[in-house]
Design an enzyme around this catalytic site. Structure first.
Site, short mmCIF file in Angstrom:
data_model
loop_
_atom_site.label_atom_id
_atom_site.label_comp_id
_atom_site.label_asym_id
_atom_site.label_seq_id
_atom_site.Cartn_x
_atom_site.Cartn_y
_atom_site.Cartn_z
N CYS A 7 -30.87 -6.17 -38.63
CA CYS A 7 -30.36 -6.77 -37.39
C CYS A 7 -31.56 -7.27 -36.58
CB CYS A 7 -29.49 -5.79 -36.60
SG CYS A 7 -30.33 -4.29 -36.04
N ASN A 10 -33.12 -3.24 -34.75
CA ASN A 10 -33.12 -2.03 -35.61
C ASN A 10 -32.93 -0.75 -34.80
OD1 ASN A 10 -35.36 -0.32 -37.93
ND2 ASN A 10 -33.20 -0.70 -38.17
N CYS A 12 -29.50 -0.57 -33.07
CA CYS A 12 -28.03 -0.46 -32.90
C CYS A 12 -27.31 -0.70 -34.23
CB CYS A 12 -27.54 -1.45 -31.85
SG CYS A 12 -28.21 -1.17 -30.19
N ARG A 13 -27.16 -1.96 -34.62
CA ARG A 13 -26.30 -2.28 -35.77
C ARG A 13 -26.86 -1.84 -37.11
NH1 ARG A 13 -26.04 -8.46 -34.31
NH2 ARG A 13 -28.12 -7.83 -33.62
N SER A 14 -28.12 -2.18 -37.41
CA SER A 14 -28.59 -1.90 -38.78
C SER A 14 -28.82 -0.42 -39.07
CB SER A 14 -29.82 -2.76 -39.14
OG SER A 14 -30.92 -2.47 -38.32
N ASP A 123 -23.56 -8.04 -31.49
CA ASP A 123 -24.61 -7.19 -30.93
C ASP A 123 -24.04 -6.35 -29.78
OD1 ASP A 123 -26.84 -6.07 -29.84
OD2 ASP A 123 -27.99 -7.94 -29.75
P1 4NP Z 1 -29.59 -4.47 -32.64
O1 4NP Z 1 -29.37 -4.59 -31.05
O2 4NP Z 1 -30.17 -5.79 -33.10
O3 4NP Z 1 -28.19 -4.26 -33.16
O4 4NP Z 1 -30.51 -3.29 -32.88
C1 4NP Z 1 -30.39 -4.95 -30.18
C2 4NP Z 1 -31.29 -4.00 -29.76
C3 4NP Z 1 -32.29 -4.34 -28.88
C4 4NP Z 1 -32.38 -5.63 -28.42
C5 4NP Z 1 -31.48 -6.59 -28.83
C6 4NP Z 1 -30.49 -6.25 -29.74
N1 4NP Z 1 -33.38 -5.97 -27.48
O5 4NP Z 1 -33.38 -7.12 -27.01
O6 4NP Z 1 -34.24 -5.12 -27.17
#
Ligand code: 4NP
Length: 155
Positions: A7, A10, A12-14, A123
């Site tokens: 993602c 790294n 939340c989703r992945s 997201d």
């Molecule tokens: P992820 O979510 O891609 O599912 O881990 C996010 C986590 C952090 C951020 C964006 C998306 N960020 O902008 O810090």
């Protein structure tokens, strides 16, 4: 079979996708190796978002020990299948692919369910806890379906 979940951050989703895939593969006795990483470097070395840890724990999965890392071109050598959570992740990953074969390893996570459509795992980072449960359900569906297609002898 070695699978990489990717993602943006790294956190939340992945890491959730990694936990779900590992959990379901173990349940089915398939020795699928799973890792996760992000296309960005914002959260390198960080544990997952507390909401991702919580939603996983609610479903009996522990992702609290994962530490964030960034995707690199070396991952193409290590993994047989690379799942991108959304179309931006997909574009960022294939832009780093050394060969056509490497590009072919990459697919959208939800293509396991909707092979002809471009469906993103949304997201949840700027949303509320319900969004994490929604992501969990999408990942559970996609990973379950993917594992029905993994030949047993490839474990
Ligand atoms: P992820 O979510 O891609 O599912 O881990 C996010 C986590 C952090 C951020 C964006 C998306 N960020 O902008 O810090």
């Amino acid at each position: 079979m070695k699978v990489l979940m990717v993602c943006l951050g790294n956190i939340c989703r992945s890491p959730l996708a990694e936990g779900v895939m590992r959990h379901l593969a173990a349940e089915k006795g398939l020795e699928v190796q799973v890792d996760s990483c992000g296309t960005a470097d914002y959260h390198v070395g960080d544990t997952p978002d507390p909401r991702a840890i919580k939603v996983a724990a609610n479903h009996g999965i522990d992702i609290s020990q994962h530490l964030g890392r960034q995707f690199s071109a070396a991952d193409f050598k290590q993994f047989d299948r690379i799942f991108a959570m959304d179309t931006q992740n997909y574009k960022d990953i294939i832009a780093m692919a050394p060969t056509r074969e490497d590009i072919d390893k990459v697919q959208l996570m939800m293509s396991a369910v909707y092979p002809k459509e471009k469906i993103n795992v949304p997201d949840p980072y700027y949303r509320d806890f319900d969004a994490f449960e929604e992501v969990y359900q999408m990942l559970h569906t996609a990973c379950t379906l993917f594992l029905t297609k993994v030949p047993v002898n490839e474990g």
